[in-house]
Design a protein around this motif. Structure first.
Motif, short mmCIF file in Angstrom:
data_model
loop_
_atom_site.label_atom_id
_atom_site.label_comp_id
_atom_site.label_asym_id
_atom_site.label_seq_id
_atom_site.Cartn_x
_atom_site.Cartn_y
_atom_site.Cartn_z
N LEU A 19 0.83 -1.20 0.00
CA LEU A 19 0.00 0.00 0.00
C LEU A 19 0.86 1.26 0.00
O LEU A 19 0.56 2.24 -0.70
CB LEU A 19 -0.94 -0.01 1.22
CG LEU A 19 -2.04 1.05 1.21
CD1 LEU A 19 -2.90 0.94 -0.04
CD2 LEU A 19 -2.91 0.91 2.45
N ALA A 22 1.72 1.77 -3.40
CA ALA A 22 0.59 2.15 -4.26
C ALA A 22 0.20 3.62 -4.10
O ALA A 22 -0.20 4.26 -5.06
CB ALA A 22 -0.62 1.25 -3.96
N VAL A 23 0.34 4.14 -2.89
CA VAL A 23 -0.05 5.54 -2.70
C VAL A 23 1.13 6.48 -2.97
O VAL A 23 1.02 7.69 -2.82
CB VAL A 23 -0.60 5.81 -1.28
CG1 VAL A 23 -1.80 4.95 -0.99
CG2 VAL A 23 0.48 5.62 -0.22
N GLY A 24 2.25 5.90 -3.34
CA GLY A 24 3.40 6.74 -3.69
C GLY A 24 4.17 7.24 -2.49
O GLY A 24 4.93 8.19 -2.58
N ASP A 31 14.17 8.60 -4.92
CA ASP A 31 13.40 9.66 -4.26
C ASP A 31 14.21 10.36 -3.17
O ASP A 31 13.69 11.20 -2.45
CB ASP A 31 12.12 9.08 -3.65
CG ASP A 31 11.24 8.45 -4.69
OD1 ASP A 31 11.21 8.97 -5.82
OD2 ASP A 31 10.60 7.42 -4.40
N ARG B 31 8.60 16.61 -8.12
CA ARG B 31 9.52 15.77 -7.34
C ARG B 31 10.54 16.60 -6.59
O ARG B 31 10.99 16.22 -5.52
CB ARG B 31 10.23 14.77 -8.25
CG ARG B 31 9.30 13.71 -8.83
CD ARG B 31 10.05 12.78 -9.77
NE ARG B 31 11.22 12.19 -9.15
CZ ARG B 31 11.20 11.14 -8.34
NH1 ARG B 31 10.06 10.53 -8.08
NH2 ARG B 31 12.32 10.69 -7.81
N GLY B 35 8.38 18.39 -3.47
CA GLY B 35 8.61 17.23 -2.61
C GLY B 35 7.61 16.10 -2.78
O GLY B 35 7.45 15.27 -1.90
N THR B 37 7.00 12.83 -4.51
CA THR B 37 7.81 11.89 -5.29
C THR B 37 7.02 10.70 -5.81
O THR B 37 7.61 9.76 -6.34
CB THR B 37 8.99 11.38 -4.44
OG1 THR B 37 8.49 10.85 -3.23
CG2 THR B 37 9.98 12.50 -4.14
N ALA B 38 5.71 10.71 -5.69
CA ALA B 38 4.95 9.55 -6.17
C ALA B 38 5.09 9.40 -7.69
O ALA B 38 5.27 8.30 -8.19
CB ALA B 38 3.47 9.69 -5.80
N ALA B 78 -0.57 10.94 -7.44
CA ALA B 78 -1.00 9.74 -6.70
C ALA B 78 -1.16 10.05 -5.22
O ALA B 78 -2.04 9.51 -4.56
CB ALA B 78 -0.01 8.60 -6.92
N GLU B 79 -0.33 10.95 -4.71
CA GLU B 79 -0.46 11.33 -3.29
C GLU B 79 -1.83 11.97 -3.03
O GLU B 79 -2.36 11.87 -1.92
CB GLU B 79 0.60 12.36 -2.89
CG GLU B 79 2.02 11.80 -2.78
CD GLU B 79 2.89 12.20 -3.96
OE1 GLU B 79 2.31 12.48 -5.04
OE2 GLU B 79 4.11 12.25 -3.81
N GLY B 82 -4.85 9.35 -2.51
CA GLY B 82 -5.05 8.74 -1.20
C GLY B 82 -3.75 8.60 -0.44
O GLY B 82 -2.67 8.89 -0.95
N THR B 83 -3.87 8.15 0.81
CA THR B 83 -2.70 7.94 1.66
C THR B 83 -2.76 6.53 2.22
O THR B 83 -3.76 5.83 2.03
CB THR B 83 -2.74 8.92 2.85
OG1 THR B 83 -3.94 8.64 3.60
CG2 THR B 83 -2.75 10.36 2.40
N VAL B 84 -1.71 6.14 2.92
CA VAL B 84 -1.72 4.81 3.53
C VAL B 84 -2.94 4.67 4.46
O VAL B 84 -3.60 3.64 4.48
CB VAL B 84 -0.41 4.56 4.30
CG1 VAL B 84 -0.49 3.27 5.11
CG2 VAL B 84 0.76 4.49 3.34
N PRO B 87 -6.52 5.23 1.74
CA PRO B 87 -6.22 5.02 0.33
C PRO B 87 -7.43 5.20 -0.57
O PRO B 87 -8.57 4.96 -0.13
CB PRO B 87 -5.72 3.57 0.29
CG PRO B 87 -6.31 2.92 1.50
CD PRO B 87 -6.48 3.98 2.53
N GLN B 91 -6.10 2.35 -5.17
CA GLN B 91 -4.80 2.10 -4.52
C GLN B 91 -4.92 0.89 -3.59
O GLN B 91 -4.07 -0.01 -3.60
CB GLN B 91 -4.37 3.34 -3.72
CG GLN B 91 -4.04 4.52 -4.62
CD GLN B 91 -3.81 5.82 -3.85
OE1 GLN B 91 -4.42 6.06 -2.81
NE2 GLN B 91 -2.93 6.67 -4.38
N THR B 106 3.42 1.74 -10.12
CA THR B 106 2.09 1.73 -9.53
C THR B 106 1.43 3.10 -9.40
O THR B 106 0.25 3.24 -9.75
CB THR B 106 2.11 0.98 -8.17
OG1 THR B 106 2.88 -0.20 -8.32
CG2 THR B 106 0.71 0.63 -7.74
N PRO B 107 2.14 4.12 -8.89
CA PRO B 107 1.45 5.42 -8.81
C PRO B 107 0.90 5.86 -10.18
O PRO B 107 -0.24 6.35 -10.26
CB PRO B 107 2.55 6.36 -8.31
CG PRO B 107 3.48 5.48 -7.53
CD PRO B 107 3.49 4.18 -8.29
#
Ligand code: FES
Ligand code: FES
Lengths: 765, 161
Positions: A19, A22-24, A31, B31, B35, B37-38, B78-79, B82-84, B87, B91, B106-107
């Motif tokens: 995950l 997946a969310v980057g 990075d 990026r 900041g 970086t996804a 991608a950020e 959603g987030t961890v 999501p 995602q 993936t992003p």
């Protein structure tokens, strides 16, 4: 039944790990851009073979923002990199040996300044005649890539044999022969090689790199630049793919050199895609001549094969790759008499290197193709011919090593032959739409696991109980996407009977983690997994012994681990892990153990040239079926179905196996039908992703995977490695399918529409 | 070279105002200075899709866009999906369905899939394959990615019905 499929907490961890990707949120080495960092880049030769007269860098030095421009004269140490054979310069100083050779290293305050400076460096050189074909390179009058190498352009010759192939061949009722070729193949990991480095105030060279071998990198850099390996610290976050392309130095030595000259500031280096095509390692192109002898009813008797590997100008892992190629020349078959000879040859082509399947892709293509020729000659079903000769447990492979159980070659074949796409193929072919023709092909394969004899395939694992009562696994082998990191958590969680969410995984860091070999050779889960299981056992014993002190139990063995605690079922009392964590000193909270993969006990008396990596004791097995549909008007080939069966010991995580098999099959399908890495006179013609095509979602069917359950007694919970075995099938299976569909005799891949059209017009290929 | 412009745009739901050089690639702007970086660089030339972002709801390749093109637009990376902790369904579905291996593509995949589902809530497998065909993945062979998008489309479909 999988030990893990019932472990829902294991799934949760897997989820957490993936995950964040997946969310980057996951940070790859690409990075990591510390504020104020410098940027390093390389000027590449652009000519395949030349004597360097001068590298003109005055203009580049004058570009505003450039902090240094370094050439060979600035390199301390030997300037020689390479994993086993150190013949590759960090910066070329006197001779250019391929178009990607680096001749100057620039460090600048910004990427713009870097690009500007690189563009105005000029290489003054005297072109030399080059050599671009491994067989021609062995001719006495060929231009020499390394004039001081004793055996001319021959990097190494190897011979693996068993019985008396020559005599046995003469006695054979049927003998078939053929010449086959496989091309260079590019990894195209989506994340190109990159990293960041700096010198700390204490004189430590600190690096964050996208690498498959953090522990080995230290020695490679140290050797090349004359440093103390222990003053180098390497961290390897999750990799954005690698497949072998990051096994061995890419940015490492150059970046280290840049950091040495940058007064403690961070320096970043990112290879662009085109630079990666130009300078990165490729799957070795190979040419193979093969003769196969059998009885009239199709029992294999004798094999003679000769393989030529194009190493490019440097050895890298060429000799070891050739060893594996020869060891797999007989494929998954029982052949009493064999003679396999190999030549690994220097040329001025791009540098050959490790790529999933490591020499085996080439060998399996040749043996599978010649099996098809034999099947046609004997009017036998290609599946039946394979099944008849497939290695069974206890029987010797072509190198004279007896297959340990399990050995699932037959079961894999039987599985794909029972698949409707094979069983009902006649009906399917008959239903081809207008202007289309259909064909189905089948292939078998095997792939050795681990380094093999000569180099200890070792890993040491460290496990810590935290003060809070959770666990930290200090992972020593990089995860390039194959999923070993979550697999380690699953192994440890199962062994310690804890929820996976209690485990934190520290990614490889040479300062914090214990040494292990590279992330390669389908070995990571097996080798590090075994080490980790031993560390878990030590942890279990320790936790029980310490809990016994608290519980005043004089028979610790009656205690058991439960989620979050050590329990005494006899009394119903327990000690929470958090309490143990808080009470114990750090030394006492750490458990360490190691594992070294077993090797063949009585190695056959052959392959003596190979000091490293021959022979192997464990193999995974596979079989593959491909169904294709050919367009009669355009010659386009569509892969309609691709089914791969694998035997890789016990299947602990069916999804993990599927992931590896599907990814490998996709790369195999690319090799079969589209990945044409073309060079002309040492220059790359397909130098980017618009000319070197890899499969997109529209080029592949729903790749299917079936597993045959084995149980490898020496493996962690019975598993074997399986990252590679899935790549071998598609190329020979598609080749056979095209023979079936349009009568095309495929001798090399990728197959192009022109080849198909020629076959349709009835021309001999 | 040193001329700068001031840009105003929405980034992941927040109004942004910044000064930059008009010729800066959007990928580098995100990026580097921002900041975020996804979005990844896989090729820098529009072939791989790893750098995809949503621009006014349409998936675009940020390696091929220049900063000046952001003016007044609505950007989602991608950020921003959603987030961890929270999501986006796509995602979560990619992670749950084994569609993430190295995760580098993936992003970008999530962006392509999010665009598809916004226009076509219940696609068939062919439409999913078509929609992600500009996004290269070297690890998965795509099967599980298609599975993951289909799983979301089913959920969305059920919600809609
Ligand atoms: S980095 Fe933009 S498409 Fe590849
Ligand atoms: S998961 Fe690695 S490139 Fe897609």
């Amino acid at each position: 039944m999988s030990a893990f499929s019932s472990n829902s907490s294991g799934q949760r961890f897997h989820h957490r790990d993936t995950l964040s990707k997946a969310v980057g949120a996951e940070r790859y080495s690409t990075d990591f851009t510390p504020p104020g960092c410098l940027w390093a880049g390389v000027k590449r030769a652009g000519v395949p073979h030349a004597r360097i007269i001068a590298v003109h860098s005055e203009e580049a030095r004058a570009v505003q923002g450039v902090t240094s421009v370094l050439t060979r004269a600035d390199v301390p140490g030997t300037n020689r990199q390479g994993i086993v054979h150190k013949d590759q310069p960090v910066l070329a100083g006197s001779v250019v040996r391929h178009a990607g050779d680096p001749v100057a290293l620039v460090v600048a305050e910004s990427r713009e300044a870097l690009a500007e400076a690189l563009a105005c460096i000029r290489l003054e050189c005297e072109p030399l005649p080059g050599i671009f074909d491994p067989e021609l390179a062995l001719k006495p009058d060929a231009p020499l890539v390394h004039p001081d190498w004793e055996t001319g352009n021959l990097l190494a010759r190897g011979l693996v044999d068993k019985g008396d192939a020559q005599q046995a061949m003469q006695a054979c009722e049927v003998v078939v022969e053929g010449e086959f070729e496989t091309p260079m193949q590019e990894h195209v990991s989506l994340e190109p090689p990159n990293g960041a480095a700096r010198m700390t105030a204490k004189g430590v060279l600190e690096m964050i790199v996208s690498t498959q071998a953090p522990f080995r990198d230290r020695f490679e850099i140290a050797h090349a630049l004359g440093l103390n390996p222990m003053s180098i610290r390497i961290r390897a976050p999750y990799l954005g793919g690698a497949f072998g392309g990051k096994d061995g130095a890419t940015v490492q030595c150059l970046l280290a050199l840049a950091a040495l000259k940058s007064g403690g500031r961070w320096v970043r280096m990112d290879w662009g895609r085109e630079e990666t095509f130009l300078a990165g390692y490729k799957r070795h192109a190979a040419r193979m001549r093969i003769r196969l002898g059998a009885t009239r009813d199709g029992v294999l008797q004798a094999l003679e094969s000769t393989m030529y590997f194009d190493s490019g100008p440097y050895a890298h892992l060429g000799v070891e790759i050739m060893a594996l190629g020869l060891e797999h020349s007989g494929g998954a078959y029982r052949i009493p008499h064999t003679r396999m000879e190999g030549f690994c040859v220097y040329t001025n082509n791009p540098v050959g290197g490790a790529f999933r399947g490591f020499g085996v892709v080439q060998a399996i293509f040749a043996i599978e193709r010649i099996m098809d020729v034999l099947a046609a000659r004997l009017h036998m079903d290609p599946g039946e011919l394979r099944l008849k000769n497939a290695l069974r447990p206890g029987e010797q492979n072509c190198a004279g090593v007896a297959m340990q159980s399990p050995s699932g070659a037959c079961e894999c074949l039987e599985t794909v032959m029972a698949h409707p796409a094979w069983a009902d193929r006649m009906a399917w072919k008959a239903k081809a739409p207008p202007f289309k023709r259909r064909g189905v092909g089948i292939a078998a394969s095997c792939n050795a696991m681990g380094y093999g004899r000569g180099l200890p395939d070792a890993a040491a694992a460290k496990l810590e109980l935290t003060r809070e009562g959770n666990f930290k696994i200090f992972n020593s082998v990089a995860d390039m996407g194959q999923g070993n990191a979550p697999a380690f958590v699953q192994l440890a969680a199962t062994a310690l009977k804890q929820e996976a969410s209690r485990f934190e995984l520290v990614q490889p860091d040479t300062r914090l983690c214990l040494p292990a070999g590279s992330s390669s050779a389908s070995r990571t889960t097996y080798t590090f997994g075994n080490a980790l299981l031993r560390a878990c056992e030590a942890m279990r014993e320790k936790l029980i012994a310490r809990a016994a002190l608290f519980l005043l139990v004089d028979e610790p063995n009656r205690l058991c681990l439960k989620p979050g605690e050590v329990a005494d079922e006899a009394t119903g009392r327990s000690v929470p892990l958090s309490m143990l964590g808080a009470m114990l000193q750090r030394d006492d909270r750490i458990c360490v153990d190691q594992f070294v993969m077993p090797v063949v006990e009585n190695p056959p008396d052959t392959g003596k040239e190979f000091k490293l990596g021959f022979p192997h004791v464990f193999f995974s097995h596979g079989a593959c079926l491909c169904a294709v549909e050919v367009d009669e008007l355009t010659g386009q080939v569509e892969l309609k179905e691709c089914v791969t069966a694998v035997e890789c010991g016990r299947v602990l995580n069916p999804r993990g196996v599927e992931q590896q098999v599907q990814g490998a099959a996709a790369q195999g399908a690319g090799l079969a039908l589209m990945e044409k890495f073309s060079t002309q006179g040492g220059r790359i013609l397909s130098g980017d992703l618009s000319t070197y095509l890899i499969p997109t979602a529209l080029d592949l069917p729903d790749l299917e995977c079936a597993t045959v359950d084995g149980d490898e007694p020496s493996g962690p919970l019975g598993l074997k490695g399986m990252g590679e075995v899935g790549i071998h099938g598609p190329a020979p299976a598609v080749a056979q399918a095209l023979g079936d569909a349009v009568g095309l005799t495929v001798r090399s891949v990728p197959v192009e529409p022109e080849d198909v059209l020629r076959a349709l017009r009835g021309e001999k290929s | 070279m040193s001329k700068t412009i001031t840009l105003t745009f929405t980034l992941n739901g927040r109004q942004v105002r910044l000064e930059t050089r008009p010729g800066t690639r959007v990928l580098d702007l995100l990026r580097g200075e921002m900041g975020l970086t996804a979005a990844k660089e896989g090729c820098g030339s529009g072939e791989c899709g790893a750098c995809a972002i949503l621009v006014d709801g349409t998936a675009k390749l940020s390696c091929l866009m220049l900063a000046a093109q952001l003016e007044g637009r609505e950007i989602v990376t991608a950020e921003g999906l959603g987030t961890v902790e929270h999501p986006h369904p796509i995602q979560a579905s990619l992670a749950e369905n084994g569609a993430v291996q190295c995760g580098y593509c993936t992003p970008g995949m999530t962006i392509a899939a999010a665009e598809l589902l916004a226009h076509t809530p219940c696609p068939d497998r062919g439409e999913v394959r078509e929609a992600i065909s500009g996004n290269l993945c070297r690890c998965t062979g795509y099967v599980k990615i298609v599975d993951a998008v289909m799983a979301v489309s089913r959920t969305t479909g059920e919600k809609n019905s």
